[in-house]
Design a protein around this motif. Sequence first.
Motif, PDB file in Angstrom:
ATOM      1  N   UNK A  93     -86.766 108.610 -38.035  1.00  0.00           N
ATOM      2  CA  UNK A  93     -86.355 109.976 -38.390  1.00  0.00           C
ATOM      3  C   UNK A  93     -86.397 110.195 -39.901  1.00  0.00           C
ATOM      4  N   UNK A  94     -87.411 109.646 -40.528  1.00  0.00           N
ATOM      5  CA  UNK A  94     -87.493 109.711 -41.981  1.00  0.00           C
ATOM      6  C   UNK A  94     -87.667 111.146 -42.446  1.00  0.00           C
ATOM      7  N   UNK A  95     -86.860 111.548 -43.440  1.00  0.00           N
ATOM      8  CA  UNK A  95     -86.888 112.919 -43.940  1.00  0.00           C
ATOM      9  C   UNK A  95     -87.922 113.051 -45.058  1.00  0.00           C
ATOM     10  N   UNK A  96     -88.323 114.299 -45.314  1.00  0.00           N
ATOM     11  CA  UNK A  96     -89.253 114.537 -46.413  1.00  0.00           C
ATOM     12  C   UNK A  96     -88.624 114.144 -47.745  1.00  0.00           C
ATOM     13  N   UNK A  97     -87.334 114.468 -47.908  1.00  0.00           N
ATOM     14  CA  UNK A  97     -86.611 114.089 -49.117  1.00  0.00           C
ATOM     15  C   UNK A  97     -85.474 113.159 -48.732  1.00  0.00           C
ATOM     16  N   UNK A  98     -85.697 111.873 -48.901  1.00  0.00           N
ATOM     17  CA  UNK A  98     -84.693 110.888 -48.507  1.00  0.00           C
ATOM     18  C   UNK A  98     -83.711 110.563 -49.627  1.00  0.00           C
ATOM     19  N   UNK A  99     -83.924 111.168 -50.804  1.00  0.00           N
ATOM     20  CA  UNK A  99     -83.085 110.849 -51.955  1.00  0.00           C
ATOM     21  C   UNK A  99     -81.898 111.790 -52.040  1.00  0.00           C
ATOM     22  N   UNK A 100     -80.997 111.686 -51.061  1.00  0.00           N
ATOM     23  CA  UNK A 100     -79.765 112.465 -51.073  1.00  0.00           C
ATOM     24  C   UNK A 100     -78.739 111.742 -50.209  1.00  0.00           C
ATOM     25  N   UNK A 101     -77.472 112.033 -50.446  1.00  0.00           N
ATOM     26  CA  UNK A 101     -76.418 111.416 -49.637  1.00  0.00           C
ATOM     27  C   UNK A 101     -76.480 111.897 -48.197  1.00  0.00           C
ATOM     28  N   UNK A 102     -76.925 113.133 -47.978  1.00  0.00           N
ATOM     29  CA  UNK A 102     -77.059 113.612 -46.606  1.00  0.00           C
ATOM     30  C   UNK A 102     -77.997 112.710 -45.809  1.00  0.00           C
ATOM     31  N   UNK A 103     -79.064 112.245 -46.448  1.00  0.00           N
ATOM     32  CA  UNK A 103     -80.042 111.412 -45.755  1.00  0.00           C
ATOM     33  C   UNK A 103     -79.612 109.953 -45.708  1.00  0.00           C
ATOM     34  N   UNK A 104     -79.302 109.363 -46.864  1.00  0.00           N
ATOM     35  CA  UNK A 104     -78.961 107.942 -46.900  1.00  0.00           C
ATOM     36  C   UNK A 104     -77.581 107.680 -46.311  1.00  0.00           C
ATOM     37  N   UNK A 105     -76.603 108.512 -46.656  1.00  0.00           N
ATOM     38  CA  UNK A 105     -75.222 108.242 -46.262  1.00  0.00           C
ATOM     39  C   UNK A 105     -74.778 108.877 -44.964  1.00  0.00           C
ATOM     40  N   UNK A 106     -75.527 109.888 -44.468  1.00  0.00           N
ATOM     41  CA  UNK A 106     -75.139 110.552 -43.216  1.00  0.00           C
ATOM     42  C   UNK A 106     -76.289 110.648 -42.225  1.00  0.00           C
ATOM     43  N   UNK A 119     -79.643 111.050 -57.994  1.00  0.00           N
ATOM     44  CA  UNK A 119     -78.735 110.158 -58.726  1.00  0.00           C
ATOM     45  C   UNK A 119     -77.535 109.786 -57.874  1.00  0.00           C
ATOM     46  N   UNK A 120     -77.017 110.744 -57.112  1.00  0.00           N
ATOM     47  CA  UNK A 120     -75.901 110.457 -56.204  1.00  0.00           C
ATOM     48  C   UNK A 120     -76.280 109.380 -55.203  1.00  0.00           C
ATOM     49  N   UNK A 121     -77.462 109.527 -54.599  1.00  0.00           N
ATOM     50  CA  UNK A 121     -77.901 108.559 -53.598  1.00  0.00           C
ATOM     51  C   UNK A 121     -78.064 107.177 -54.211  1.00  0.00           C
ATOM     52  N   UNK A 122     -78.623 107.118 -55.435  1.00  0.00           N
ATOM     53  CA  UNK A 122     -78.839 105.820 -56.082  1.00  0.00           C
ATOM     54  C   UNK A 122     -77.516 105.139 -56.423  1.00  0.00           C
ATOM     55  N   UNK A 123     -76.564 105.926 -56.953  1.00  0.00           N
ATOM     56  CA  UNK A 123     -75.248 105.365 -57.277  1.00  0.00           C
ATOM     57  C   UNK A 123     -74.566 104.858 -56.017  1.00  0.00           C
ATOM     58  N   UNK A 124     -74.662 105.628 -54.934  1.00  0.00           N
ATOM     59  CA  UNK A 124     -74.022 105.237 -53.682  1.00  0.00           C
ATOM     60  C   UNK A 124     -74.615 103.941 -53.144  1.00  0.00           C
ATOM     61  N   UNK A 125     -75.925 103.788 -53.248  1.00  0.00           N
ATOM     62  CA  UNK A 125     -76.568 102.546 -52.806  1.00  0.00           C
ATOM     63  C   UNK A 125     -76.036 101.343 -53.583  1.00  0.00           C
ATOM     64  N   UNK A 126     -75.959 101.510 -54.913  1.00  0.00           N
ATOM     65  CA  UNK A 126     -75.487 100.407 -55.747  1.00  0.00           C
ATOM     66  C   UNK A 126     -74.027 100.081 -55.463  1.00  0.00           C
ATOM     67  N   UNK A 127     -73.201 101.120 -55.314  1.00  0.00           N
ATOM     68  CA  UNK A 127     -71.779 100.891 -55.052  1.00  0.00           C
ATOM     69  C   UNK A 127     -71.580 100.231 -53.695  1.00  0.00           C
TER      70      UNK A 127
END
Length: 536
Positions: free
Chosen positions: A31-44, A376-384
């Motif tokens: 279910x890969x999204x066109x824009x995966x660089x967001x918390x909605x995609x990575x975190x939800x 940037x939110x998605x990247x920070x969340x991944x690192x945290x």
Amino acid sequence: MKDGVNGVALGVFVFFFLAVTVVGFMAARWRKAENEHSLDEWGLGGRSFGTWITWFLLGGDLYTAYTFVAVPAAIYAAGAAGFFAVPYTILVYPLIFTFLPRLWSVSHRHGYVTTSDFVRGRFGSKGLSLAVAVTGILATMPYIALQLVGIQAVLDVMGVGGGENTNWFVKDLPLLIAFGVLAAYTYSSGLRAPALIAFVKDALIYIVIAVAIIYIPIKLGGFEHIFAAADKKFTTAGAGGLVPAPAGQWTYATLALGSALALFMYPHSITATLSSKSRDVIRRNTTILPLYSLMLGLLALLGFMAIAAGVKVANGQLAIPQLFEDMFPSWFAGVAFAAIGIGALVPAAIMSIAAANLFTRNIYKDFIKPDATPKQEAQVSKLVSLLVKVGALAFVLTMDKTVAINFQLLGGIWILQTFPSLVGGLFTRWFHRWALLAGWAVGMVYGTLAAYGVASPTQAHFGGSAKEIPGIGEIGYIGLTAFVLNVVVTVVGTFVLKALKAPEGVDETAPGDYTADAGDAGVEVELPPATAGSTH
């Protein structure tokens, strides 16, 4: 415990572990999204999961490896008092039916990712939002650690890593490898990884429970013999037999009620909820999730079976893994161990994602970099999420396991103090933001100090979660007492602050937001960066 490594069981365990590792990395393409660089995609997971995916995800989230190990271990050690987990999971589903759909709707309408996002938007208070976020992170850390404890218990029973005198690196190497794999596919795939793996985990657990509840009683001479052996043990120990003494009834009832109130305050529970694609998905899940309570009741009986089977372990957390090794052929014991191990990976992944989302949205974005982009939110969340897992791993490797368990009990006391802000806010704007903050502080301080004063045979402090209830004189769950104090302070404080006309903050939500569904006009699954999470 058998000497040496159980090679067959280990082989089966490794097979399933490798299988779910592949699934975890493949999930990045699912279910890969066109824009995966967001918390909605990575975190939800893109907020796109339907009824069955959500059901497996929530089940994998709530019924963890620690549940698999600790609930029957509590029965093994304390008898029927350990069954409190069964009624509390029955109580929780009618409760969440009343408020989870409302939380999903308002979060969907405003692009909220965490409970703290909602609290900030509802009460116009970054301070209250920060308190909820910090509480969520603190409560989640020892919970993640206990998932690693579950994996370690299975590895110990299989004889992997050597004895206590083995070099620490060799002893903990298997756990380090499991941690590394978990961290890698969580970083890569986000919430999609545990969502897919949850199917494997739940299938294995249901198979193991179905076989165990039939096969083990046959080998032990039936349930009559099992209950008789357990009754004899507790009567001999002076515990009054299988039924808890009247003095323990307040503890049982308050622990069940307080745990029910706290369960869906945990960030990982909300993360799994907000990943669903519609309000109706949540409503349907509250009606079918009780199937897990049936499984939990059967699972709890394994504690009595371990007694009847003569299982003797110094650490009660090893009782059920040891029962499986003693009673089953090695290959099926490996399946059972894999169910426990994978049962640790799913919730640990979701918990680390949830804690990372809280940090990113409600600490990093609110206080450090307000203009952070979705990428940037998605990247920070991944690192945290990696840092959270490292912290949990350090917790497990450096502290006694009983300390980890007691801190998880403390986490339950803490997270319950967010109930008035979250659930209260979903139904009324009457509470004043400063009164909610004061109530939270009183509940946190009382709960922490009361738990600190509880001793056990192995701990001078934080030795349990029950203490005498002030004014009543009965022994009850500290978290529920702290919650009552929290509510009293909140209500009284609200009356006082309203009388003083203290500023109440701006509510960015509207009544229609709480009943909105995905197809309603004006509802967006993912808001543009300029408006997502804004206050107005």
